[in-house]
Design a protein around this motif. Structure first.
Motif, PDB file in Angstrom:
ATOM      1  N   UNK A 188       0.809  -1.217   0.000  1.00  0.00           N
ATOM      2  CA  UNK A 188       0.000   0.000   0.000  1.00  0.00           C
ATOM      3  C   UNK A 188       0.846   1.272   0.000  1.00  0.00           C
ATOM      4  N   UNK A 189       2.051   1.243   0.558  1.00  0.00           N
ATOM      5  CA  UNK A 189       2.916   2.417   0.608  1.00  0.00           C
ATOM      6  C   UNK A 189       3.753   2.483  -0.669  1.00  0.00           C
ATOM      7  N   UNK A 190       3.642   3.537  -1.458  1.00  0.00           N
ATOM      8  CA  UNK A 190       4.365   3.606  -2.729  1.00  0.00           C
ATOM      9  C   UNK A 190       5.886   3.643  -2.589  1.00  0.00           C
ATOM     10  N   UNK A 191       6.402   3.990  -1.424  1.00  0.00           N
ATOM     11  CA  UNK A 191       7.848   4.044  -1.226  1.00  0.00           C
ATOM     12  C   UNK A 191       8.464   2.737  -0.771  1.00  0.00           C
ATOM     13  N   UNK A 192       7.636   1.713  -0.557  1.00  0.00           N
ATOM     14  CA  UNK A 192       8.114   0.423  -0.059  1.00  0.00           C
ATOM     15  C   UNK A 192       8.263  -0.572  -1.209  1.00  0.00           C
ATOM     16  N   UNK A 193       9.122  -1.571  -0.989  1.00  0.00           N
ATOM     17  CA  UNK A 193       9.313  -2.649  -1.957  1.00  0.00           C
ATOM     18  C   UNK A 193       8.008  -3.408  -2.140  1.00  0.00           C
TER      19      UNK A 193
END
Length: 108
Positions: free
Chosen positions: A83-88
């Motif tokens: 859900x977090x765009x900055x995570x793998x």
């Protein structure tokens, strides 16, 4: 063993000083499980308390943060946060074997 009891056998080639081998010893065994992505430890970088990897996206290197859950035998299990765009994320292409990476570096 019954359904509510299990027998565990542990082995050690050395005993701590003062260990009483004539009596039973109380112990607690913990078991855990982790769900996530298994990635090589050597591709994970750290900066200012943040751990991340570089992925290949549209011809350039991009940072993706990783949350390390477990480490063993040269690999990490990292969280699968979709859900977090900055995570793998699943299907991100992690760049291997390049030590001179930086954000937006062109990749051949």
């Amino acid at each position: 063993t019954s359904a509510s009891q299990t027998l565990l056998v542990f082995y050690s080639s050395s005993l701590p000083r003062g260990f009483d081998t004539t009596r039973t010893q109380r112990m607690q065994a913990s078991r855990g499980s982790y769900t996530g992505f298994r990635i090589p430890a050597e591709v994970v970088r750290a900066d200012g308390g943040t751990t991340y990897v570089y992925i290949f996206k549209e011809g350039v290197a991009e940072k993706r943060e990783v949350d390390i859950l477990w480490e063993q035998n040269g690999y990490y299990i990292v969280s699968a946060n979709n859900t977090d765009p900055g995570m793998l994320k699943l299907n991100d292409l992690i760049i291997l074997n390049d030590t001179k990476l930086y954000e937006n570096k062109f990749i051949d």
